[in-house]
Design a protein around this motif. Structure first.
Motif, short mmCIF file in Angstrom:
data_model
loop_
_atom_site.label_atom_id
_atom_site.label_comp_id
_atom_site.label_asym_id
_atom_site.label_seq_id
_atom_site.Cartn_x
_atom_site.Cartn_y
_atom_site.Cartn_z
N TRP A 54 -5.39 7.71 6.83
CA TRP A 54 -6.34 6.63 6.55
C TRP A 54 -6.23 6.17 5.10
N GLU A 55 -6.17 7.12 4.17
CA GLU A 55 -6.07 6.77 2.75
C GLU A 55 -4.76 6.04 2.48
N TYR A 97 -11.27 5.84 -6.85
CA TYR A 97 -10.94 4.45 -7.15
C TYR A 97 -9.45 4.31 -7.38
N LYS A 122 -10.49 -0.37 -6.89
CA LYS A 122 -11.05 -0.47 -5.54
C LYS A 122 -11.45 0.93 -5.07
N HIS A 131 -3.09 4.17 4.55
CA HIS A 131 -3.25 2.81 5.08
C HIS A 131 -4.07 1.94 4.11
N GLN A 132 -5.13 2.51 3.54
CA GLN A 132 -5.97 1.76 2.60
C GLN A 132 -5.20 1.41 1.32
N ILE A 133 -4.39 2.33 0.82
CA ILE A 133 -3.58 2.07 -0.38
C ILE A 133 -2.57 0.97 -0.09
N ILE A 154 -11.84 3.64 -2.52
CA ILE A 154 -11.28 4.07 -1.24
C ILE A 154 -11.72 5.52 -1.07
N GLY A 155 -12.57 5.76 -0.09
CA GLY A 155 -13.13 7.11 0.07
C GLY A 155 -14.01 7.44 -1.12
N SER A 182 -2.95 -1.38 2.07
CA SER A 182 -3.74 -2.62 2.15
C SER A 182 -4.05 -3.16 0.76
N LEU A 183 -4.35 -2.26 -0.18
CA LEU A 183 -4.59 -2.67 -1.57
C LEU A 183 -3.35 -3.33 -2.15
N CYS A 242 -15.85 -2.60 -10.36
CA CYS A 242 -15.38 -3.46 -9.28
C CYS A 242 -14.83 -4.76 -9.86
#
Length: 173
Positions: A85-86, A54, A48, A88-90, A50-51, A92-93, A43
């Motif tokens: 969802w993944e 990393y 990061k 969207h998270q990527i 995600i699910g 956001s990263l 970390c």
């Protein structure tokens, strides 16, 4: 930068020492201690969770092949994407790291067989977020690599692999 690297190395060494002590005291807890070490040490290095995987944003503008090589040197591959969802998270990263929404390389390519998209990490190409009319192969000019965050719709586009983009790596732990 050197201070950060030394701090991360020192933190990792301390965590590994703690894990070794736990393993000697109670061998059944060794695996749990190892997983805790991985979570603590990575970390701090920019990865990061995600699910169950990393992800790491590489801001340096590289060609697709250079970006894949960079990800492999970090112990992973260019990222594969397997759900809305993944994705969207990527995104956001990328936003958190770049303070924007730049187009970026992920691991999709159809360079082996035109029109058959594969992920560089070998996983199943089971999710797609193509922009309307894509992939269009550059109207017959061999656009074989996948960029995300394309256009105002922030969708996927096939692009010539020699273009330079930031990228996103993925790694399992």
């Amino acid at each position: 930068m050197k201070i950060l690297a030394v701090s991360a190395l020192l933190c990792a060494m301390m965590a590994l020492t703690t894990a070794a002590a736990v393993a000697e005291a109670d061998p059944e807890d060794a695996e749990t201690a190892e997983l805790d070490v991985v979570k603590r040490t990575h970390c701090h290095s920019g990865w990061k969770l995600i699910g169950h995987r990393y992800f790491f944003y590489v801001a340096q503008h590289l060609t697709w092949a250079q970006a894949e090589k960079k990800c492999v040197s970090l112990g992973g591959h260019l990222a594969s994407v397997h759900s809305q969802w993944e994705y969207h998270q990527i995104r956001s990263l990328i936003k958190a790291q770049s303070h924007g929404h730049p187009a970026a390389w992920v691991g999709g390519t159809d360079s082996c067989q035109e029109g058959v998209w594969r992920w560089s990490d070998g996983s199943c190409f089971d999710f797609k977020q193509w922009c309307r009319g894509e992939p269009n192969n550059g109207l017959g000019t061999n656009q074989d690599c996948l960029q995300i965050n394309f256009s105002c719709n922030k969708c996927w586009d096939d692009l010539w692999c020699h273009h330079r983009r930031p990228s996103v790596c993925v790694r399992k732990w």
